[in-house]
Design a protein around this motif. Structure first.
Motif, mmCIF file in Angstrom:
data_model
loop_
_atom_site.group_PDB
_atom_site.id
_atom_site.type_symbol
_atom_site.label_atom_id
_atom_site.label_comp_id
_atom_site.label_asym_id
_atom_site.label_seq_id
_atom_site.Cartn_x
_atom_site.Cartn_y
_atom_site.Cartn_z
ATOM 1 N N ASP A 79 39.653 38.954 46.045
ATOM 2 C CA ASP A 79 40.620 38.604 44.999
ATOM 3 C C ASP A 79 41.511 37.461 45.490
ATOM 4 O OD1 ASP A 79 42.386 38.440 42.907
ATOM 5 O OD2 ASP A 79 43.364 40.363 43.296
ATOM 6 N N PRO A 80 41.125 36.211 45.248
ATOM 7 C CA PRO A 80 41.922 35.077 45.736
ATOM 8 C C PRO A 80 43.351 35.072 45.204
ATOM 9 C CG PRO A 80 39.759 34.352 44.989
ATOM 10 C CD PRO A 80 39.908 35.775 44.554
ATOM 11 N N ALA A 81 43.566 35.684 44.038
ATOM 12 C CA ALA A 81 44.876 35.603 43.383
ATOM 13 C C ALA A 81 45.920 36.546 43.969
ATOM 14 C CB ALA A 81 44.715 35.891 41.891
ATOM 15 N N ASN A 82 45.522 37.409 44.922
ATOM 16 C CA ASN A 82 46.505 38.382 45.419
ATOM 17 C C ASN A 82 47.370 37.844 46.562
ATOM 18 O OD1 ASN A 82 44.865 38.533 47.700
ATOM 19 N ND2 ASN A 82 43.961 40.522 47.165
ATOM 20 N N GLY A 83 47.092 36.638 47.021
ATOM 21 C CA GLY A 83 47.905 36.054 48.083
ATOM 22 C C GLY A 83 47.615 36.587 49.464
ATOM 23 N N LYS A 84 46.616 37.457 49.581
ATOM 24 C CA LYS A 84 46.283 38.073 50.870
ATOM 25 C C LYS A 84 45.024 37.438 51.456
ATOM 26 C CE LYS A 84 48.269 42.510 49.422
ATOM 27 N NZ LYS A 84 47.993 43.950 49.173
ATOM 28 N N GLY A 85 45.008 37.333 52.791
ATOM 29 C CA GLY A 85 43.938 36.616 53.466
ATOM 30 C C GLY A 85 44.401 35.210 53.788
ATOM 31 N N PHE A 86 43.838 34.622 54.838
ATOM 32 C CA PHE A 86 44.326 33.340 55.334
ATOM 33 C C PHE A 86 44.314 32.247 54.269
ATOM 34 C CE2 PHE A 86 43.523 29.200 57.393
ATOM 35 C CZ PHE A 86 44.671 29.103 58.163
ATOM 36 N N GLU A 87 43.182 32.044 53.598
ATOM 37 C CA GLU A 87 43.099 30.921 52.668
ATOM 38 C C GLU A 87 43.870 31.164 51.370
ATOM 39 O OE1 GLU A 87 39.308 28.301 53.971
ATOM 40 O OE2 GLU A 87 38.925 29.763 52.385
ATOM 41 N N SER A 88 43.924 32.397 50.923
ATOM 42 C CA SER A 88 44.745 32.695 49.751
ATOM 43 C C SER A 88 46.209 32.388 50.051
ATOM 44 C CB SER A 88 44.587 34.154 49.335
ATOM 45 O OG SER A 88 45.380 34.441 48.198
ATOM 46 N N ALA A 89 46.667 32.813 51.236
ATOM 47 C CA ALA A 89 48.053 32.568 51.630
ATOM 48 C C ALA A 89 48.334 31.066 51.769
ATOM 49 C CB ALA A 89 48.364 33.286 52.940
ATOM 50 N N ILE A 90 47.364 30.344 52.330
ATOM 51 C CA ILE A 90 47.534 28.886 52.479
ATOM 52 C C ILE A 90 47.584 28.216 51.110
ATOM 53 C CG2 ILE A 90 46.405 26.768 53.248
ATOM 54 C CD1 ILE A 90 47.763 28.324 55.494
ATOM 55 N N ALA A 91 46.702 28.645 50.208
ATOM 56 C CA ALA A 91 46.655 28.050 48.863
ATOM 57 C C ALA A 91 48.007 28.186 48.167
ATOM 58 C CB ALA A 91 45.563 28.712 48.038
ATOM 59 N N TYR A 92 48.599 29.379 48.244
ATOM 60 C CA TYR A 92 49.886 29.581 47.584
ATOM 61 C C TYR A 92 51.017 28.845 48.300
ATOM 62 C CZ TYR A 92 48.036 32.911 44.230
ATOM 63 O OH TYR A 92 47.342 33.482 43.190
ATOM 64 N N ALA A 93 50.891 28.691 49.617
ATOM 65 C CA ALA A 93 51.899 27.929 50.352
ATOM 66 C C ALA A 93 51.855 26.457 49.951
ATOM 67 C CB ALA A 93 51.682 28.083 51.856
ATOM 68 N N VAL A 94 50.648 25.919 49.786
ATOM 69 C CA VAL A 94 50.505 24.531 49.338
ATOM 70 C C VAL A 94 51.050 24.390 47.918
ATOM 71 C CG1 VAL A 94 48.836 22.734 48.700
ATOM 72 C CG2 VAL A 94 48.558 24.004 50.844
ATOM 73 N N ALA A 95 50.703 25.351 47.054
ATOM 74 C CA ALA A 95 51.199 25.324 45.674
ATOM 75 C C ALA A 95 52.728 25.304 45.650
ATOM 76 C CB ALA A 95 50.669 26.532 44.910
ATOM 77 N N LYS A 96 53.342 26.148 46.448
ATOM 78 C CA LYS A 96 54.810 26.207 46.497
ATOM 79 C C LYS A 96 55.378 24.879 46.988
ATOM 80 C CE LYS A 96 58.633 28.917 48.442
ATOM 81 N NZ LYS A 96 58.991 30.076 49.316
ATOM 82 N N GLN A 97 54.714 24.288 47.980
ATOM 83 C CA GLN A 97 55.166 23.008 48.519
ATOM 84 C C GLN A 97 55.105 21.921 47.442
ATOM 85 O OE1 GLN A 97 56.137 23.176 51.795
ATOM 86 N NE2 GLN A 97 56.959 21.103 51.721
ATOM 87 N N LEU A 98 54.129 22.048 46.547
ATOM 88 C CA LEU A 98 53.973 21.080 45.454
ATOM 89 C C LEU A 98 54.890 21.388 44.266
ATOM 90 C CD1 LEU A 98 50.082 20.733 45.446
ATOM 91 C CD2 LEU A 98 51.727 19.042 46.272
ATOM 92 N N GLY A 99 55.564 22.544 44.327
ATOM 93 C CA GLY A 99 56.505 22.894 43.270
ATOM 94 C C GLY A 99 55.965 23.866 42.234
ATOM 95 N N TYR A 100 54.862 24.570 42.569
ATOM 96 C CA TYR A 100 54.258 25.520 41.611
ATOM 97 C C TYR A 100 54.474 26.955 42.070
ATOM 98 C CZ TYR A 100 51.980 21.479 39.540
ATOM 99 O OH TYR A 100 51.745 20.285 38.929
#
Length: 297
Positions: A79-100
């Motif tokens: 479940d990529p959308a749960n924020g768990k796991g290395f790449e899911s966490a990185i994806a959301y960190a990048v999104a936050k950095q971009l303002g999402y």
């Protein structure tokens, strides 16, 4: 005809043909503005990368792609959308950095090989253990690397491959890996086995082939090797890891459309996460088991 910088790409594509036609008529009689000598877009990089100015697939949303199943330890519970796991966490960190915010992220399923194949993309960026390479850069853009990775060999504990202590020891065994991966490249370019390597569409198929004795060993990235041997094929072991080739570490990068206006923004986001320690923190949380393994030389 004018569209705002933040307009969805699909809308801008639809308008492009009409724009070209109008320009063809106007170019012969209208005075042309002087071009910017620098060749760069006007405005600062910070302004161009600000939320609301990003040219994303869907206005106000960030579309992120990955494959299915989404394997651990990169993702958790498929479940990529749960924020768990290395790449899911990185994806959301990048999104936050971009303002999402998390609610602004839309996940999309894209097969591994399709992510970096030539052709227009339907995602803003893809995160799926894709190694940056000059060959792939011909078809897509990459962000700066978010993870330094090594490739590792897994074999059943009672197999002849499990006794290997060098690359030479692997030349006589049947090896396999997922198609289109640097794992398969390491088999063909580094080990150069006597038997042709088995190429599988998915890592699941490679693991099944290992269990069934169709191959003696498989090659995957090191964190995945630790997870497979700990939780999925428990009668297997990590034989060893390969040294990075050419002195440059292999890195996973975020994949973007070739020439994407988002590439510098996403790269800046990854660089910021590295500088403030977020990448290291997330790696320690989700990939802490991927430590030392014997080096095959």
């Amino acid at each position: 005809m004018h569209l705002a910088l933040g307009a969805p790409r699909a809308l801008r594509r639809a308008a492009s043909a009409a724009t070209v036609a109008l320009l063809a008529v106007a170019v012969g009689c209208a005075p042309q503005p002087e071009s910017d000598a620098s060749g760069k877009a006007s405005g600062s990089a910070q302004e161009n990368c600000a939320k609301g100015r990003l040219s994303t697939e869907t206005s106000g949303k960030l579309t992120i792609a990955t494959d299915k199943p989404a394997y651990e330890p990169w993702f958790k519970d498929d479940d990529p959308a749960n924020g768990k796991g290395f790449e899911s966490a990185i994806a959301y960190a990048v999104a936050k950095q971009l303002g999402y915010d998390k609610a602004d992220v839309v996940w999309q399923t894209v097969p591994f090989n399709k992510a970096f194949a030539p052709g227009e993309k339907t995602f803003d960026f893809d995160i799926n253990q894709v190694s940056v390479s000059d060959e792939r850069k011909k078809a897509v853009d990459f962000s700066s690397g978010y993870y330094d990775v090594r490739q590792a060999v897994i074999a059943l504990k009672d197999s002849k491959a499990a006794k290997a202590t060098s690359i030479a020891d692997l030349k006589d065994v049947k090896l396999g890996a997922q198609v289109g991966t640097t794992s398969l490249d390491y088999i063909n370019d580094v080990v150069k086995p006597k038997q042709e390597a088995a190429a599988f569409a998915k890592n699941d198929q490679a693991k099944s082939a290992l269990k069934n004795g169709q191959v003696d060993a498989i090659v995957v990235d090191l964190p995945t090797a630790f997870y497979i041997t700990a939780a999925e094929v428990t009668d297997a072991k990590i034989v060893g890891q390969f040294e990075n080739q050419g002195g440059t570490p292999e890195q996973f990068g975020l994949v973007l459309d070739k020439g994407s206006a988002l590439t510098p923004c996403v790269t800046d986001a990854v660089d910021a996460l590295r500088e403030d320690g977020t990448l290291a923190k997330v790696e320690k949380q989700w990939l802490s088991d991927a430590v030392d393994a014997p080096v095959l030389k």
